[in-house]
Design an enzyme around this catalytic site. Structure first.
Site, PDB file in Angstrom:
ATOM      1  N   HIS A 168    -140.876  44.363 -21.226  1.00 18.46           N
ATOM      2  CA  HIS A 168    -139.930  44.635 -20.130  1.00 18.46           C
ATOM      3  C   HIS A 168    -138.825  43.582 -20.177  1.00 18.46           C
ATOM      4  CE1 HIS A 168    -138.527  45.823 -16.164  1.00 18.46           C
ATOM      5  NE2 HIS A 168    -138.692  44.595 -15.714  1.00 18.46           N
ATOM      6  N   ASP A 174    -135.330  41.048  -8.335  1.00 13.11           N
ATOM      7  CA  ASP A 174    -136.271  41.587  -7.355  1.00 13.11           C
ATOM      8  C   ASP A 174    -137.659  40.955  -7.495  1.00 13.11           C
ATOM      9  OD1 ASP A 174    -136.439  43.017  -9.843  1.00 13.11           O
ATOM     10  OD2 ASP A 174    -137.583  44.603  -8.874  1.00 13.11           O
ATOM     11  N   HIS A 175    -137.754  39.886  -8.292  1.00 13.24           N
ATOM     12  CA  HIS A 175    -139.020  39.151  -8.429  1.00 13.24           C
ATOM     13  C   HIS A 175    -138.859  37.671  -8.118  1.00 13.24           C
ATOM     14  CE1 HIS A 175    -141.076  42.624 -10.447  1.00 13.24           C
ATOM     15  NE2 HIS A 175    -139.809  42.966 -10.539  1.00 13.24           N
ATOM     16  N   HIS A 177    -141.454  37.370 -14.114  1.00 11.66           N
ATOM     17  CA  HIS A 177    -140.251  37.412 -14.961  1.00 11.66           C
ATOM     18  C   HIS A 177    -139.021  37.158 -14.117  1.00 11.66           C
ATOM     19  CE1 HIS A 177    -140.510  41.547 -13.475  1.00 11.66           C
ATOM     20  NE2 HIS A 177    -139.311  41.821 -13.947  1.00 11.66           N
ATOM     21  N   HIS A 214    -144.321  47.161  -8.265  1.00 14.38           N
ATOM     22  CA  HIS A 214    -143.555  48.270  -7.679  1.00 14.38           C
ATOM     23  C   HIS A 214    -144.461  49.438  -7.316  1.00 14.38           C
ATOM     24  CE1 HIS A 214    -139.414  46.893  -8.577  1.00 14.38           C
ATOM     25  NE2 HIS A 214    -139.972  46.318  -9.634  1.00 14.38           N
ATOM     26  N   HIS A 242    -136.229  38.831 -13.260  1.00 18.10           N
ATOM     27  CA  HIS A 242    -135.406  39.804 -12.530  1.00 18.10           C
ATOM     28  C   HIS A 242    -135.281  39.438 -11.047  1.00 18.10           C
ATOM     29  CE1 HIS A 242    -135.918  43.142 -15.788  1.00 18.10           C
ATOM     30  NE2 HIS A 242    -134.885  42.343 -16.027  1.00 18.10           N
ATOM     31  N   ASP A 286    -143.910  43.749 -13.822  1.00 25.21           N
ATOM     32  CA  ASP A 286    -143.334  45.006 -14.312  1.00 25.21           C
ATOM     33  C   ASP A 286    -143.818  45.340 -15.733  1.00 25.21           C
ATOM     34  OD1 ASP A 286    -141.991  45.053 -11.932  1.00 25.21           O
ATOM     35  OD2 ASP A 286    -139.977  44.846 -12.783  1.00 25.21           O
TER      36      ASP A 286
END
Ligand code: ZN
Ligand code: FE
Length: 254
Positions: A113, A59-60, A55, A170, A57, A132
């Site tokens: 999410h 942090d990805h 996805h 995570h 975000h 996530d």
């Protein structure tokens, strides 16, 4: 046999490097940053084939552009997120199959999410990279989707073979487990698992991979049909999706 390397980055993210020694192909799943991936590639003498994003975000996808520029890899990500995935080359939708050497990877759409979230299922290898959507004993927060959407997404993952190995993005396991115990205090599998998890975390070891079977026994977001859980959250005789929504709501303020 694929080799999976787990790279802990940022506070609690995992980047996974998947190496197929037969074809020499390599995929990096959700590279939050480029440097940790580049370091491993250099060390091993490997060349990156794909970035697989679950996805959009930060942090990805944070390492996408640098990895693409330095390795010439192809960035594969959800088609519906093409406007917000840096460097996307190939957009995928539910049911698509991509190949890493001879290994087929099936794309499963799991909105909840985020609206475009997908997971990557290495069908013959029994591996699931779920970003996530599903965590060890938890699930992702509902940023762009409804509880109903997330519940449907999780039903798809629940239906995978029990032995499927779960690689989530995570390390949230310890907090997730503490919450799980509040909604199912008498679940013996959960109690036993928490002992193991606490030992692993005391040594800073990753708690991934999990398996679908372990999640079915301990993950409250897979256990909306548990009578103990329903009773604890005061949702007996309610629709399963409503029980799920209530557990998600309680976890948000845990
Ligand atoms: Zn996310
Ligand atoms: Fe994340």
């Amino acid at each position: 046999m694929l080799t999976i390397l787990t790279l802990p980055v940022l506070n609690d993210n995992y980047i996974y490097l998947i190496h197929d020694p037969v074809s020499g192909k390599i995929a990096a799943v959700d590279p939050a940053a480029a440097q940790p991936v580049l370091d491993v590639l250099n060390q091993k003498g490997w060349r990156l084939t794909y970035v697989l994003n679950t996805h959009h975000h930060g942090d990805h996808v944070g390492g996408n552009l640098e990895l693409k520029q330095k390795t010439g890899c192809t960035v594969i990500a959800p088609l519906s997120d093409r406007h917000r995935i840096p460097g996307i080359d190939h957009g995928v939708v539910d049911g698509d199959v991509i190949m890493l050497g001879q290994h087929s990877v099936r794309v499963i759409s799991t909105p909840g999410h985020t609206s475009g979230h997908v997971v990557y299922h290495f069908v013959g290898d029994n591996l699931l990279f779920c970003g996530d959507t599903l965590f060890v004993m938890g699930c992702g927060r509902l940023f762009e989707g409804t509880a109903e959407q997330m519940w449907h997404s999780l039903q798809k993952l629940k239906a995978l073979p029990g032995s499927t190995q779960i690689y989530c993005a995570h390390e949230y396991t310890q907090t997730n487990g503490r919450f799980a115990l509040t909604v199912e205090p008498d679940n013996r599998h959960l109690q036993q698992r928490m002992d193991v998890i606490n030992q692993q975390r005391a040594k800073h070891l990753p708690t991934v991979p999990s398996t679908i079977e372990q999640e079915l026994a301990t993950n409250p977001f897979f256990r909306e049909d548990s009578l103990e859980l329903q009773k604890t959250v005061k949702m007996e005789n309610k629709k399963l999706v409503e029980v799920f929504a209530e557990v998600r709501r309680l976890k948000d303020s845990f």
